[in-house]
Write an enzyme that holds these catalytic residues in place. Structure first.
Site, PDB file in Angstrom:
ATOM      1  CG  HIS A  86      -6.573   0.094  -1.436  1.00  0.00           C
ATOM      2  ND1 HIS A  86      -6.902  -0.755  -0.104  1.00  0.00           N
ATOM      3  CD2 HIS A  86      -7.996   0.238  -2.220  1.00  0.00           C
ATOM      4  CE1 HIS A  86      -7.926  -1.205   0.201  1.00  0.00           C
ATOM      5  NE2 HIS A  86      -8.967  -0.518  -0.995  1.00  0.00           N
ATOM      6  CB  CYS A 107      -1.203  -0.459   1.175  1.00  0.00           C
ATOM      7  SG  CYS A 107      -0.096  -0.198   3.240  1.00  0.00           S
ATOM      8  CG  HIS A 159      -4.172   0.002   4.073  1.00  0.00           C
ATOM      9  ND1 HIS A 159      -3.942  -0.557   3.394  1.00  0.00           N
ATOM     10  CD2 HIS A 159      -5.621   0.125   3.277  1.00  0.00           C
ATOM     11  CE1 HIS A 159      -4.298  -0.724   2.168  1.00  0.00           C
ATOM     12  NE2 HIS A 159      -5.457  -0.082   1.303  1.00  0.00           N
TER      13      HIS A 159
END
Length: 201
Positions: free
Chosen positions: A173, A108, A161
Site C-alpha cells: 500500500h 493509496c 485506506h
C-alpha cells in the site's frame, strides 16, 4: 457379431473383477468385496470401458516453480500472480503524494488503481470508498494474492485506506509516512483498522 460383443464384455468384466478382488488363500476369510460404483449404469461393453476410465486415478498436479520477489520479501508459487507481484514490487519506495497515481508519487487509491490498470487493464473507481463498490466481498480467512483490502479509522468512519493483499498476511500500500511499502495485517495499527477485503471479478 453379437457373440463377439458378449465375449468382449465378459473379458472386460473379468479384467475389472481381477483388479477389484483378491482370491483369499484356503482357510482364510475372503476380503470384503468392493463394488464398482459409477455415476451411471453399466449395460454395455462401452459402459464398462467408461467405468474403468472413471476409476483411473487423476494425474498428479505438476509441481509449481517457486519464485522470490526480493523487494517484497516474499516467495510465490502460483504463476498467475507473477505479473501482479513483480509489477507491484517496482512501486516500492514511491513517495506518498495525495491525489496522484504515478511512480513520482501516489496516494493509496492511486496506487491500487494504477496497478490494476497496468496489470489487468481494469479501471477501478479512483477513491477507496467508491472502489469498495467495484469488488465482491471476501472473508478475511479466504483472502488471496491480488485481493483488495480496505481500512477505516473506526467502526463508524468511512473507508479511508486501501491496499493489495500479497500473502502471509502481508499487503502492499501507499502509506502517508513512507510511501509504497509492504505491511502486515497483524500489526496492531492495521488489525484495529481493518474493515474488509474484496475481489475484482
Amino acid at each position: 457379431m453379437k457373440k463377439a460383443t458378449i465375449l468382449s464384455a465378459l473379458a472386460i468384466l473379468s479384467l475389472v473383477l481381477s483388479y477389484f478382488y483378491e482370491v483369499a488363500p484356503t482357510g482364510e476369510p475372503a476380503p470384503e468385496q468392493v463394488s464398482l460404483v459409477t455415476p451411471y449404469a453399466i449395460n454395455t461393453p462401452e459402459d464398462m470401458l467408461r467405468a474403468i476410465e472413471w476409476h483411473q486415478p487423476l494425474p498428479a498436479e505438476e509441481p509449481r516453480e517457486e519464485y522470490y520477489v526480493k523487494s517484497l520479501g516474499l516467495r510465490f508459487r502460483n504463476p498467475d500472480y507473477r505479473e501482479l507481484v513483480e509489477a507491484a514490487s517496482k512501486w516500492i519506495g514511491t513517495p506518498y503524494r495525495y491525489g496522484s497515481s504515478s511512480k513520482r508519487g501516489t496516494d493509496c487509491s492511486g496506487f491500487v488503481t494504477s496497478l490494476y490498470q497496468e496489470v489487468y487493464g481494469i479501471n477501478l473507481s479512483r477513491s477507496s470508498r467508491s472502489m469498495f463498490q467495484d469488488v465482491a466481498r471476501v472473508q478475511k480467512d479466504s483472502v488471496r494474492t491480488g485481493d483488495i483490502v480496505f481500512f477505516r479509522r473506526s467502526a463508524k468512519s468511512p473507508i479511508s485506506h486501501v491496499g493489495i493483499y500479497l500473502k502471509n498476511n502481508k499487503f502492499i500500500h501507499s502509506s502517508t509516512s513512507k510511501g509504497v511499502m509492504v505491511s502486515s495485517l497483524s500489526e496492531p495499527y492495521f488489525r484495529k483498522r481493518y474493515f474488509a477485503a474484496g475481489r475484482v471479478n
